[in-house]
Design a protein around this motif. Structure first.
Motif, mmCIF file in Angstrom:
data_model
loop_
_atom_site.group_PDB
_atom_site.id
_atom_site.type_symbol
_atom_site.label_atom_id
_atom_site.label_comp_id
_atom_site.label_asym_id
_atom_site.label_seq_id
_atom_site.Cartn_x
_atom_site.Cartn_y
_atom_site.Cartn_z
ATOM 1 N N LEU A 16 0.819 -1.217 0.000
ATOM 2 C CA LEU A 16 0.000 0.000 0.000
ATOM 3 C C LEU A 16 0.849 1.261 0.000
ATOM 4 O O LEU A 16 0.434 2.289 -0.533
ATOM 5 C CB LEU A 16 -0.942 -0.011 1.202
ATOM 6 C CG LEU A 16 -2.011 -1.108 1.190
ATOM 7 C CD1 LEU A 16 -2.800 -1.108 2.491
ATOM 8 C CD2 LEU A 16 -2.947 -0.937 0.005
ATOM 9 N N VAL A 57 -5.257 -7.877 0.960
ATOM 10 C CA VAL A 57 -5.645 -6.459 0.849
ATOM 11 C C VAL A 57 -6.951 -6.341 0.074
ATOM 12 O O VAL A 57 -7.851 -5.581 0.452
ATOM 13 C CB VAL A 57 -4.522 -5.657 0.154
ATOM 14 C CG1 VAL A 57 -5.023 -4.270 -0.257
ATOM 15 C CG2 VAL A 57 -3.323 -5.518 1.077
ATOM 16 N N SER A 103 -5.007 4.059 -2.201
ATOM 17 C CA SER A 103 -3.803 3.246 -2.390
ATOM 18 C C SER A 103 -4.153 1.820 -2.809
ATOM 19 O O SER A 103 -3.397 1.183 -3.543
ATOM 20 C CB SER A 103 -2.955 3.226 -1.116
ATOM 21 O OG SER A 103 -3.691 2.706 -0.026
ATOM 22 N N VAL A 104 -5.301 1.316 -2.355
ATOM 23 C CA VAL A 104 -5.735 -0.019 -2.765
ATOM 24 C C VAL A 104 -6.073 -0.006 -4.247
ATOM 25 O O VAL A 104 -5.709 -0.926 -5.000
ATOM 26 C CB VAL A 104 -6.948 -0.478 -1.940
ATOM 27 C CG1 VAL A 104 -7.420 -1.855 -2.398
ATOM 28 C CG2 VAL A 104 -6.606 -0.511 -0.457
#
Length: 209
Positions: A16, A57, A103-104
């Motif tokens: 991330l 994630v 960020s993902v």
């Protein structure tokens, strides 16, 4: 946590913060407080660890699709919301989370760009991607993959294509990117257009059934 769990959490943070390509084994070790030998011992390679960390994630991001209210209704046996309402509410949660999950989204775009040249990464994502489509169909449109697997498959393909398109638009220009209501109105327009065609009858060059 043991070293295995520490490594996974450290790899998630690195992905991330730095992205897939820029994350080194030493980055993961520094973030996890472990050692280089632990990566090979527990995961075989840095790439295998990063692939698993990316899946985790993505799974955690997917939890946004189910609201606490919907989870409670399911546990209590309450009735499901109307499909368009569920579609809009799910998109509202996804879009509202964008400032915290940017960020993902960036990471997912990077991973997509790597698939052609990284067969191992592509292979690791095949099964989870198909499962993810079923989850999108269920959470966005209320289609149960176990009861109606083919409908869930095609609806999941549609939702996944829409998700990727929305993701790109939000990353390029937040001001003009679609809202949850825009997406819902767009889906309604498509459905209403289909209904209008059926009411008008077959067009030129088409035979009636």
């Amino acid at each position: 946590m043991g070293h295995r769990e520490d490594l996974l959490e450290g790899a998630k943070r690195c992905l991330l913060e730095k992205g897939y390509a820029r994350t080194t084994a030493r980055d993961i070790v520094a973030a996890s407080g472990t050692n280089l030998a632990s990566i090979g011992y527990h995961y075989g390679s840095k790439e295998a660890l990063l692939n698993l960390a990316f899946l985790r994630v993505t799974e955690e991001w997917g939890d946004l699709l189910t609201s606490p209210e919907e989870a409670a209704e399911g546990a209590d046996g309450g009735g499901p919301p109307a499909p368009l309402d569920q579609f809009r509410d799910t998109w509202q949660r996804v879009i509202a989370s964008y400032p915290e999950t940017r960020s993902v989204w960036q990471l997912q775009m990077e991973v997509v760009s790597r698939l052609e040249k990284d067969p191992g990464l592509r292979e690791a994502l095949l099964g989870p991607q198909r499962e993810g489509r079923d989850g999108l169909a269920e959470n966005m449109l209320g289609i149960d993959p176990e009861k109606d697997p083919e409908r869930a498959r095609t609806a999941g393909l549609f939702c996944q294509a829409l998700l990727i398109g929305v993701m790109v638009q939000w990353m390029m220009d937040e001001e003009s990117a679609p809202s949850a209501q825009d997406l819902t109105d767009g889906l309604k327009a498509v459905l209403e257009g289909r209904e209008d065609q059926e009411l008008d009858g077959p067009g030129p060059g088409r035979e009636s059934s």
